[in-house]
Design a protein around this motif. Structure first.
Motif, PDB file in Angstrom:
ATOM      1  N   ARG A   7       0.854  -1.181   0.000  1.00 27.33           N
ATOM      2  CA  ARG A   7       0.000   0.000   0.000  1.00 27.33           C
ATOM      3  C   ARG A   7       0.893   1.234   0.000  1.00 27.33           C
ATOM      4  O   ARG A   7       1.980   1.217   0.569  1.00 27.33           O
ATOM      5  N   ASP A   8       0.411   2.277  -0.590  1.00 33.52           N
ATOM      6  CA  ASP A   8       1.050   3.561  -0.461  1.00 33.52           C
ATOM      7  C   ASP A   8       0.952   3.939   1.013  1.00 33.52           C
ATOM      8  O   ASP A   8      -0.128   3.956   1.604  1.00 33.52           O
ATOM      9  N   ALA A   9       2.107   4.231   1.644  1.00 27.38           N
ATOM     10  CA  ALA A   9       2.129   4.446   3.098  1.00 27.38           C
ATOM     11  C   ALA A   9       1.249   5.613   3.534  1.00 27.38           C
ATOM     12  O   ALA A   9       0.560   5.535   4.558  1.00 27.38           O
ATOM     13  N   LYS A  10       1.254   6.710   2.771  1.00 25.47           N
ATOM     14  CA  LYS A  10       0.424   7.858   3.140  1.00 25.47           C
ATOM     15  C   LYS A  10      -1.059   7.500   3.053  1.00 25.47           C
ATOM     16  O   LYS A  10      -1.858   7.880   3.923  1.00 25.47           O
ATOM     17  N   THR A  11      -1.426   6.768   2.016  1.00 28.23           N
ATOM     18  CA  THR A  11      -2.815   6.342   1.876  1.00 28.23           C
ATOM     19  C   THR A  11      -3.201   5.399   3.000  1.00 28.23           C
ATOM     20  O   THR A  11      -4.288   5.520   3.591  1.00 28.23           O
ATOM     21  N   ALA A  12      -2.305   4.464   3.314  1.00 27.40           N
ATOM     22  CA  ALA A  12      -2.585   3.500   4.374  1.00 27.40           C
ATOM     23  C   ALA A  12      -2.759   4.197   5.722  1.00 27.40           C
ATOM     24  O   ALA A  12      -3.650   3.841   6.506  1.00 27.40           O
ATOM     25  N   LEU A  13      -1.903   5.189   5.987  1.00 35.89           N
ATOM     26  CA  LEU A  13      -2.012   5.915   7.255  1.00 35.89           C
ATOM     27  C   LEU A  13      -3.317   6.715   7.318  1.00 35.89           C
ATOM     28  O   LEU A  13      -3.979   6.773   8.359  1.00 35.89           O
ATOM     29  N   GLN A  14      -3.682   7.311   6.196  1.00 39.23           N
ATOM     30  CA  GLN A  14      -4.934   8.068   6.165  1.00 39.23           C
ATOM     31  C   GLN A  14      -6.127   7.145   6.384  1.00 39.23           C
ATOM     32  O   GLN A  14      -7.077   7.494   7.106  1.00 39.23           O
ATOM     33  N   GLU A  15      -6.084   5.946   5.773  1.00 37.37           N
ATOM     34  CA  GLU A  15      -7.168   4.990   5.955  1.00 37.37           C
ATOM     35  C   GLU A  15      -7.246   4.545   7.416  1.00 37.37           C
ATOM     36  O   GLU A  15      -8.336   4.356   7.965  1.00 37.37           O
ATOM     37  N   TRP A  16      -6.084   4.379   8.046  1.00 36.96           N
ATOM     38  CA  TRP A  16      -6.040   3.989   9.460  1.00 36.96           C
ATOM     39  C   TRP A  16      -6.714   5.069  10.307  1.00 36.96           C
ATOM     40  O   TRP A  16      -7.497   4.767  11.209  1.00 36.96           O
ATOM     41  N   ALA A  17      -6.385   6.324  10.013  1.00 35.27           N
ATOM     42  CA  ALA A  17      -6.966   7.430  10.771  1.00 35.27           C
ATOM     43  C   ALA A  17      -8.472   7.529  10.533  1.00 35.27           C
ATOM     44  O   ALA A  17      -9.256   7.708  11.480  1.00 35.27           O
ATOM     45  N   GLN A  18      -8.892   7.393   9.284  1.00 37.31           N
ATOM     46  CA  GLN A  18     -10.325   7.500   8.965  1.00 37.31           C
ATOM     47  C   GLN A  18     -11.127   6.402   9.656  1.00 37.31           C
ATOM     48  O   GLN A  18     -12.252   6.634  10.108  1.00 37.31           O
ATOM     49  N   ALA A  19     -10.541   5.203   9.728  1.00 34.53           N
ATOM     50  CA  ALA A  19     -11.233   4.085  10.364  1.00 34.53           C
ATOM     51  C   ALA A  19     -11.490   4.358  11.841  1.00 34.53           C
ATOM     52  O   ALA A  19     -12.399   3.781  12.442  1.00 34.53           O
ATOM     53  N   ARG A  20     -10.710   5.262  12.422  1.00 39.21           N
ATOM     54  CA  ARG A  20     -10.867   5.626  13.841  1.00 39.21           C
ATOM     55  C   ARG A  20     -11.492   7.005  13.998  1.00 39.21           C
ATOM     56  O   ARG A  20     -11.400   7.618  15.046  1.00 39.21           O
ATOM     57  N   LYS A  21     -12.088   7.477  12.885  1.00 41.22           N
ATOM     58  CA  LYS A  21     -12.786   8.768  12.858  1.00 41.22           C
ATOM     59  C   LYS A  21     -11.874   9.934  13.250  1.00 41.22           C
ATOM     60  O   LYS A  21     -12.290  10.889  13.916  1.00 41.22           O
ATOM     61  N   LEU A  22     -10.614   9.830  12.822  1.00 37.00           N
ATOM     62  CA  LEU A  22      -9.646  10.898  13.053  1.00 37.00           C
ATOM     63  C   LEU A  22      -9.474  11.707  11.777  1.00 37.00           C
ATOM     64  O   LEU A  22      -9.653  11.185  10.665  1.00 37.00           O
ATOM     65  N   PRO A  23      -9.077  12.975  11.879  1.00 32.38           N
ATOM     66  CA  PRO A  23      -8.777  13.757  10.671  1.00 32.38           C
ATOM     67  C   PRO A  23      -7.523  13.205   9.988  1.00 32.38           C
ATOM     68  O   PRO A  23      -6.749  12.465  10.614  1.00 32.38           O
ATOM     69  N   PRO A  24      -7.301  13.544   8.738  1.00 37.58           N
ATOM     70  CA  PRO A  24      -6.115  13.050   8.030  1.00 37.58           C
ATOM     71  C   PRO A  24      -4.824  13.474   8.736  1.00 37.58           C
ATOM     72  O   PRO A  24      -4.783  14.547   9.368  1.00 37.58           O
ATOM     73  N   PRO A  25      -3.790  12.670   8.666  1.00 33.38           N
ATOM     74  CA  PRO A  25      -2.518  13.047   9.289  1.00 33.38           C
ATOM     75  C   PRO A  25      -1.922  14.276   8.615  1.00 33.38           C
ATOM     76  O   PRO A  25      -2.203  14.564   7.443  1.00 33.38           O
ATOM     77  N   GLY A  26      -1.106  14.999   9.367  1.00 35.95           N
ATOM     78  CA  GLY A  26      -0.438  16.173   8.825  1.00 35.95           C
ATOM     79  C   GLY A  26       1.032  15.882   8.570  1.00 35.95           C
ATOM     80  O   GLY A  26       1.631  15.002   9.199  1.00 35.95           O
ATOM     81  N   TYR A  27       1.619  16.625   7.638  1.00 38.97           N
ATOM     82  CA  TYR A  27       3.033  16.460   7.301  1.00 38.97           C
ATOM     83  C   TYR A  27       3.719  17.826   7.376  1.00 38.97           C
ATOM     84  O   TYR A  27       3.255  18.786   6.770  1.00 38.97           O
ATOM     85  N   ASN A  28       4.801  17.866   8.115  1.00 42.54           N
ATOM     86  CA  ASN A  28       5.493  19.129   8.323  1.00 42.54           C
ATOM     87  C   ASN A  28       6.971  18.975   7.966  1.00 42.54           C
ATOM     88  O   ASN A  28       7.643  18.056   8.456  1.00 42.54           O
ATOM     89  N   GLU A  29       7.458  19.864   7.110  1.00 40.86           N
ATOM     90  CA  GLU A  29       8.889  19.848   6.770  1.00 40.86           C
ATOM     91  C   GLU A  29       9.673  20.483   7.922  1.00 40.86           C
ATOM     92  O   GLU A  29       9.539  21.667   8.196  1.00 40.86           O
ATOM     93  N   LEU A  30      10.478  19.702   8.586  1.00 41.92           N
ATOM     94  CA  LEU A  30      11.237  20.188   9.735  1.00 41.92           C
ATOM     95  C   LEU A  30      12.529  20.875   9.317  1.00 41.92           C
ATOM     96  O   LEU A  30      12.938  21.872   9.903  1.00 41.92           O
ATOM     97  N   LYS A  31      13.180  20.336   8.301  1.00 40.42           N
ATOM     98  CA  LYS A  31      14.405  20.973   7.825  1.00 40.42           C
ATOM     99  C   LYS A  31      14.796  20.433   6.458  1.00 40.42           C
ATOM    100  O   LYS A  31      14.364  19.358   6.045  1.00 40.42           O
ATOM    101  N   ARG A  32      15.624  21.224   5.802  1.00 39.44           N
ATOM    102  CA  ARG A  32      16.214  20.831   4.523  1.00 39.44           C
ATOM    103  C   ARG A  32      17.707  21.074   4.645  1.00 39.44           C
ATOM    104  O   ARG A  32      18.147  22.175   4.968  1.00 39.44           O
TER     105      ARG A  32
END
Length: 226
Positions: free
Chosen positions: A156-181
């Motif tokens: 599975r696409d990891a981002k899709t899988a994580l979003q599906e995991w969150a949705q199954a628990r009635k959570l909002p979609p996960p967020g992604y934050n760039e910490l550094k480059r």
């Protein structure tokens, strides 16, 4: 002379000898170096993506006759995604013969996942146009062979899988934050944090934001599923 030798060596690695070498040259020519008299590989990329998709759809069906559509789709996606194409491109060293402009050269174009993946799809199209569907199919099955046999049955696409995991628990979609480059422009390293609304988070680093987000999502999914 050197170009002709490099192309011949690449044909050997590829496993296809072109009746029309011009097709291969075009497949290896990035838009950054195209001109009115020198075409690029964008149209071939479009065609190659479709040829790859048809061959891979047939391959995953044949490999597991009992699999459902829900099982087949993620396997198919894992095999045809840009990152998979780029991995194959690296294995046959497309980067060594890729024709790119100076700007792309200075920013590490020969190692970029997007450029390598696009070039791989264009090469597939060139083989298709040069030798027909059978030649393209043989090429794809040979280069992707071990991946078809070993692709994770739950791929599975990891981002899709994580979003599906969150949705199954009635959570909002996960967020992604760039910490550094970090690192030079031609070889940056991005550190991304994936975070759920409940506070669980995981970080990962990679040479592209997309890859770092995927890695962070996988790390977080592994964390919450344990």
């Amino acid at each position: 002379m050197k170009l002709a030798r490099d192309i011949k060596e690449f044909e050997t690695r590829l496993g296809h000898s072109f009746a029309d070498p011009g097709l291969l040259i075009r497949a290896l020519t990035h838009a950054s170096i195209s001109s009115p008299t020198r075409g690029d590989n964008q149209r071939l990329e479009f065609l190659g993506d479709r040829v790859l998709g048809l061959v891979m759809a047939e391959a995953v069906l044949d490999h597991d006759p009992e699999a459902s559509e829900g099982q087949l789709a993620p396997r198919f996606n894992a095999l045809v995604r840009k990152e998979a194409c780029a991995e194959i491109a690296r294995e046959i060293d497309i980067g060594a013969v890729l024709k790119i402009g100076r700007s792309e050269m200075m920013t590490g174009g020969r190692r970029k996942t997007a450029l390598l993946g696009d070039a791989m799809e264009a090469v597939i199209a060139a083989v298709y146009l040069d030798g027909g569907f059978s030649a393209a199919r043989d090429l794809i099955l040979r280069l992707w062979g071990k991946r078809i046999k070993t692709v994770d049955t739950d791929a599975r696409d990891a981002k899709t899988a994580l979003q599906e995991w969150a949705q199954a628990r009635k959570l909002p979609p996960p967020g992604y934050n760039e910490l550094k480059r970090e690192g030079p422009d031609h070889a940056p390293v991005f550190t991304i944090e994936a975070r759920l609304a409940t506070g669980e988070a995981a970080r990962a680093a990679a040479n592209s934001k997309r890859a770092a987000e995927q890695a962070a999502a996988k790390a977080l999914l592994d964390k919450v599923e344990t």
